[in-house]
Design a protein around this motif. Structure first.
Motif, PDB file in Angstrom:
ATOM      1  N   UNK A 144       0.843  -1.198   0.000  1.00 32.33           N
ATOM      2  CA  UNK A 144       0.000   0.000   0.000  1.00 32.33           C
ATOM      3  C   UNK A 144       0.881   1.252   0.000  1.00 32.33           C
ATOM      4  N   UNK A 145       1.850   1.246   0.888  1.00 27.30           N
ATOM      5  CA  UNK A 145       2.837   2.309   1.023  1.00 27.30           C
ATOM      6  C   UNK A 145       3.976   1.733   1.863  1.00 27.30           C
ATOM      7  N   UNK A 146       4.889   2.597   2.319  1.00 27.74           N
ATOM      8  CA  UNK A 146       6.015   2.061   3.085  1.00 27.74           C
ATOM      9  C   UNK A 146       5.600   1.522   4.445  1.00 27.74           C
ATOM     10  N   UNK A 147       4.320   1.736   4.839  1.00 21.28           N
ATOM     11  CA  UNK A 147       3.859   1.296   6.144  1.00 21.28           C
ATOM     12  C   UNK A 147       2.735   0.267   6.068  1.00 21.28           C
ATOM     13  N   UNK A 156      -1.598 -16.369   3.964  1.00 19.50           N
ATOM     14  CA  UNK A 156      -2.047 -15.056   3.507  1.00 19.50           C
ATOM     15  C   UNK A 156      -1.987 -14.116   4.693  1.00 19.50           C
ATOM     16  N   UNK A 157      -1.368 -12.955   4.508  1.00 19.44           N
ATOM     17  CA  UNK A 157      -1.203 -12.066   5.639  1.00 19.44           C
ATOM     18  C   UNK A 157      -1.241 -10.606   5.262  1.00 19.44           C
ATOM     19  N   UNK A 158      -1.404  -9.775   6.291  1.00 18.78           N
ATOM     20  CA  UNK A 158      -1.404  -8.326   6.108  1.00 18.78           C
ATOM     21  C   UNK A 158      -0.638  -7.697   7.260  1.00 18.78           C
ATOM     22  N   UNK A 159       0.162  -6.666   6.947  1.00 17.28           N
ATOM     23  CA  UNK A 159       0.907  -5.927   7.956  1.00 17.28           C
ATOM     24  C   UNK A 159       0.676  -4.445   7.727  1.00 17.28           C
ATOM     25  N   UNK A 160       0.577  -3.703   8.812  1.00 15.89           N
ATOM     26  CA  UNK A 160       0.363  -2.279   8.636  1.00 15.89           C
ATOM     27  C   UNK A 160       0.659  -1.474   9.881  1.00 15.89           C
ATOM     28  N   UNK A 161       1.066  -0.220   9.680  1.00 11.34           N
ATOM     29  CA  UNK A 161       1.195   0.763  10.746  1.00 11.34           C
ATOM     30  C   UNK A 161       0.143   1.827  10.499  1.00 11.34           C
ATOM     31  N   UNK A 162      -0.662   2.113  11.522  1.00 13.08           N
ATOM     32  CA  UNK A 162      -1.778   3.025  11.369  1.00 13.08           C
ATOM     33  C   UNK A 162      -1.637   4.192  12.350  1.00 13.08           C
ATOM     34  N   UNK A 163      -1.853   5.384  11.855  1.00 12.45           N
ATOM     35  CA  UNK A 163      -1.786   6.609  12.658  1.00 12.45           C
ATOM     36  C   UNK A 163      -0.421   6.774  13.331  1.00 12.45           C
ATOM     37  N   UNK A 164       0.590   6.144  12.770  1.00  9.51           N
ATOM     38  CA  UNK A 164       1.960   6.207  13.289  1.00  9.51           C
ATOM     39  C   UNK A 164       2.107   5.627  14.693  1.00  9.51           C
ATOM     40  N   UNK A 165       1.043   5.020  15.213  1.00  3.33           N
ATOM     41  CA  UNK A 165       1.097   4.538  16.595  1.00  3.33           C
ATOM     42  C   UNK A 165       0.682   3.086  16.761  1.00  3.33           C
ATOM     43  N   UNK A 166       0.071   2.512  15.734  1.00  4.60           N
ATOM     44  CA  UNK A 166      -0.478   1.161  15.855  1.00  4.60           C
ATOM     45  C   UNK A 166       0.184   0.260  14.814  1.00  4.60           C
TER      46      UNK A 166
END
Length: 871
Positions: A611-614, A651-661
């Motif tokens: 999606x993006x770098x995060x 199948x997996x997903x990784x993410x950083x949300x709101x710079x805090x999660x």
């Protein structure tokens, strides 16, 4: 395949040529138009370094050029190089979890462009997590597979000192330690035990990029660790033929250019004492650095033995010396010397319904009666030396040579019946020496990133099982059906001095005396070798899509010999009934040998959408393989089990949300063929009494895992993980034959497990801070045998641990108080064991509540250096 390999070779060679030409200032590139060849111009490149506010390099940072597919991760020195650019205005974007993203506009000119970037730490931030899972430095976000990393900060904040504690912070991982030399690693329900010196585990264990798979030497002290990485699912491409279920990688801290150190001392319940420390010294700034560390950790056993001493204790001394030498910008030499010695009291194998000599009954009575007293114990001594040489062609292309030697000696003696009777007295001694050599090339050029390499591993290992018995006690278990109690109500042994034998010819009954002393042993020796070649590549199809593929080819060669003998006391009378006379268990015989050579391939492939770098989503397929198992039965019959095959889909997903999660979720589906299960075999008709592997055919498992980290406010973090797992042996094997364990679940594979915790810090003065980190781990029902025997199981339970205290920045001192199993939960870590051969299973109680305190002093030449807790 040939075209792909040729392309890889050309790419690496081209990168090497470029690096050599760069040093001579002779790099040129030809630009063509539709008509003529223009004048030669140098290529457009950008290089630089990324570091934090203290000028500490940030390896694994994202460096991309906006509007293009050009991007790399910084290397271990925080350096980057991007090739194939065009002149003109460009925007450089640099991001790293926990830091503010930095963008800068730059005018790219022909030739070399430089851009160094300093990243500012976010006021409220997640802890950056770096891994080396794909043989290069990356943020955990960038690795498109199920992976967890327990960092040094987490080890310190939660006071993690045991592998069993560490496993609570990784969903899908369970580690059991019984004594100092027999850890069991379980990933997604697959255990990694071995019962033969030629058997290879399912979980590959590495220390600083070197395999240390022999179970008796895979348990390391968790001091001076940079992190412990855990990869789940087949990892054969990167971590060798033993990584069928996954891999665990210890990464120790290496020397830096600062002068600093630390000293810790602590005390606690059950006579707990610990002393540890390190010092980091730059000999020649940025050229030669050394780091020396040591640890002493002990506590008395939490089970008293009425025959003297105690059980379930610990005593470990360890030391590590590391040096880093950088004679030039593109050469780096690391040397790590590691030593550890464990000398712990024996394991408390407790019967559930037989009394000790005090008349107490129960697994959790806290008192055992093991007749060998202080002779019982477990221990090991290991030494390893690793030389790691890296040659940089440029910042993103380099060659690595790893050379390692490791030597291990281990021993254990235990009371197999768990009572005052001398029915089952057993011991194991083992030794192994290992040599390992790996040569690996890493490259990153335009859209193609990868690794190619080869390794050679050789091991010499031996194992001796020794058995001693008083047959007047053992007869209670072998001659009666059901077995008679080994001891009376006062815990004293019941004896059968003689057994009747009727002679029909003479019409007379003779009484045959049973010996009170008998000793026998079984000795195995193995020579194992593997030559391996591997490559793995990732190609960027578009700005968002990535495709990866990897293959490892392995040539294995195993040779196993075995012999058994009667070694002391009197010849066995009971051996006449088992057919193993003059022994009971191990039929005496001359040395015999099995050899096996195999050639095999494992592979993996995957897709990633970024999606993006995060944030990204990924899908993978991987084939895992556990090598053939060579073994001898207790009656001397040779057996070679087929290689176990695992097909894994995830199948997996990784993410950083709101710079805090930070959140990652992975689902998986796994199919097994030739499943190898550990089983206790007791067959009076054949005379076989043995712990061995059995081929149980086909099995299936599926589930999901999740990791969550939240930076709530500046000094309050929340973490949690959860794993759901369903396992079952199929109804039939590959040949359509009904399976013995049909419908059973895997041992040590709870359906549900989770861990939740907080890390809180409160400043009470400008130079003083209170901190606390509680964590609670819970597991659902567990069976301890694939046979799912009733009674050999543990109901759901939870463990609460707390670490907290006071930290000061001037002087830099930390006073901490810790407590494990705060709620004093009663649980077992093992069931069945040797006694289950005769219908007399034993159980190992888990540790009770323990409380302690420790004081740490961090010293530094630079006053700005602060503890990891105080921030």
């Amino acid at each position: 395949m040939r075209i792909l390999l040729s392309a890889l070779i050309i790419l690496v060679f081209s990168s090497a040529t470029y690096g050599q030409a760069k040093k001579r200032g002779q790099v040129k590139r030809k630009y063509r138009n539709t008509e003529t060849v223009s004048r030669e111009l140098p290529p457009v490149i950008i290089r630089g370094a990324v570091y934090d506010e203290n000028y500490v390099p940030l390896p694994g940072a994202h460096v991309t050029i906006d509007g293009t597919s050009k991007g790399v991760n910084t290397n271990e020195d925080g350096e980057y190089l991007i090739l194939g650019l065009v002149t003109g205005r460009a925007r450089v974007r640099v991001s790293f979890i926990g830091y503010e993203t930095h963008t800068a506009d730059i005018i790219l000119r022909a030739g070399q462009n430089e851009k160094n970037v300093m990243l500012q730490l976010d006021n409220v931030h997640l802890e950056p997590v770096l891994v080396n899972a794909q043989k290069r430095e990356q943020q955990i976000m960038d690795v498109p597979t199920a992976i967890a990393s327990v960092t040094d900060n987490m080890l310190e904040q939660s006071n993690i000192t045991e592998l069993s504690q560490l496993s609570e912070f990784v969903p899908g991982l369970y580690i059991r330690e019984q004594g100092a030399n027999r850890p069991t690693f379980v990933i997604r329900g697959l255990t990694s035990d071995e019962v033969s010196p030629s058997a290879q585990p399912r979980v590959s264990v590495y220390f600083n990029s070197v395999p240390i798979n022999r179970a008796s030497g895979a348990s390391l002290e968790l001091y001076e660790m940079e992190r412990v990485e855990v990869l789940k699912g087949p990892q054969n491409t990167f971590f060798g033929r033993n990584a069928q279920a996954g891999a665990l990688h210890y990464v120790s801290k290496m020397p830096t250019s600062d002068l600093y150190g630390s000293l810790t001392a602590g005390i606690g319940d059950y006579g707990h004492k610990e002393v540890s420390g390190f010092v980091n010294v730059p000999i020649f700034e940025d050229k030669l650095m050394i780091r020396a560390a040591g640890s002493y950790n002990m506590h008395d056993g939490y089970v008293e033995n009425t025959f003297g001493g105690d059980l379930m204790g610990k005593e470990t001394i360890a030391g590590r010396f590391s040096t880093r030498f950088r004679p030039a910008w593109n050469h780096r030499v690391d040397l790590v010397l590691n030593y550890q010695k464990d000398k712990s009291p024996g394991i408390a194998f407790m019967p559930a319904d037989l009394p000790n000599t005090n008349g107490d009954i129960g697994i959790f009575s806290g008192v055992a009666s093991h007749e060998q007293g202080k002779n019982l114990g477990t221990g090991k001594e290991l030494f390893d030396a690793t030389l790691n040489y890296r040659f940089y062609v440029n910042e993103q292309t380099y060659w690595t040579s790893i050379t390692s030697y490791r030597k291990l000696d281990a021993n254990a003696r235990w009371d197999g019946d768990g009572t005052a009777a001398a029915a089952i007295d057993m011991a194991e001694t083992s030794a192994a020496s290992q040599f390992y050599q790996e040569i690996r090339g890493n490259f990153s050029n335009s859209r193609l990133t990868g690794v190619i390499g080869a390794s050679y591993w050789q091991e010499k290992a031996d194992q001796r099982y020794w058995f001693s018995t008083n047959e007047q006690h053992l007869a209670n278990l072998m001659l009666a059906s059901p077995p008679l109690p080994l001891v009376d109500a006062n815990g004293q042994p019941n004896s059968i001095p003689v057994i009747p034998n009727y002679d029909p010819v003479l019409d007379t009954t003779f009484y045959i005396p049973l010996p009170t002393t008998h000793e026998e042993d079984n000795y195995s020796k193995a020579k194992n070798m593997a030559a391996e070649a591997f490559f793995d590549i990732t190609y960027q199809l578009t700005r968002k899509f990535f495709v990866s593929a990897g293959v490892r080819g392995v040539y294995d060669r195993y040779k196993l010999s075995n012999e058994a003998a009667f070694v002391g006391g009197e010849a066995s009378t009971l051996g006449s009934f088992t057919g193993n006379y003059p022994n009971v268990f191990f039929l005496p015989g001359e040395r015999q040998e099995i050899k096996k050579n195999t050639l095999s391939l494992t592979w993996q492939g995957g897709l990633k959408y970024r999606f993006n770098e995060y944030g990204n989503v990924f899908a993978n397929y991987a084939r895992g393989r556990r090598p053939n198992v060579l073994q001898f039965t207790s009656t001397g019959e040779e057996e070679v089990l087929d290689a176990e095959i695992l097909d894994n889909f995830e199948l997996g997903v990784k993410g950083v949300y709101f710079d805090r999660i930070y959140l990652d979720v992975t689902g998986f589906y796994q199919l097994y063929k030739n499943f190898q299960t550990q089983a206790w075999v007791a067959d009076p008709e054949s005379g076989e009494f043995n712990l061995k592997f059995k081929d149980s055919g086909q099995a299936t498992s599926y589930g999901a895992e999740a990791n969550l980290r939240v930076a709530i406010i500046k000094q309050l973090d929340f973490f949690a993980n959860y794993a759901w797992l369903k396992t079952a042996f199929d109804s039939t094997d590959v040949d359509g034959v009904a399976q013995e364990y049909s419908g059973n679940v895997f041992r040590m594979a709870p359906d549900h497990s989770f861990n939740v915790g907080l890390s809180a810090r409160v400043n009470i003065l400008p130079v003083m801070q209170l901190f606390v980190t509680p964590s609670y781990a819970w597991k659902s029902h567990i069976y301890f045998e694939d046979a799912n025997s009733p009674g050999l199981e543990q109901d759901a339970y939870g463990i609460l641990n707390i670490n907290g205290g006071l930290a000061m920045s001037d002087p830099n001192i930390i006073l901490s108080v810790w407590a494990t199993n705060v709620l004093d939960e009663q649980f077992i870590t093992s069931a069945g064991n040797t006694g289950s051969l005769f219908g007399a299973p034993t159980f190992v109680p888990g540790p009770p509540r323990m409380v302690g305190a420790k004081l740490t002093w961090n010293f530094s030449k630079k006053e700005k250096r602060r503890s990891r807790i105080f921030n």
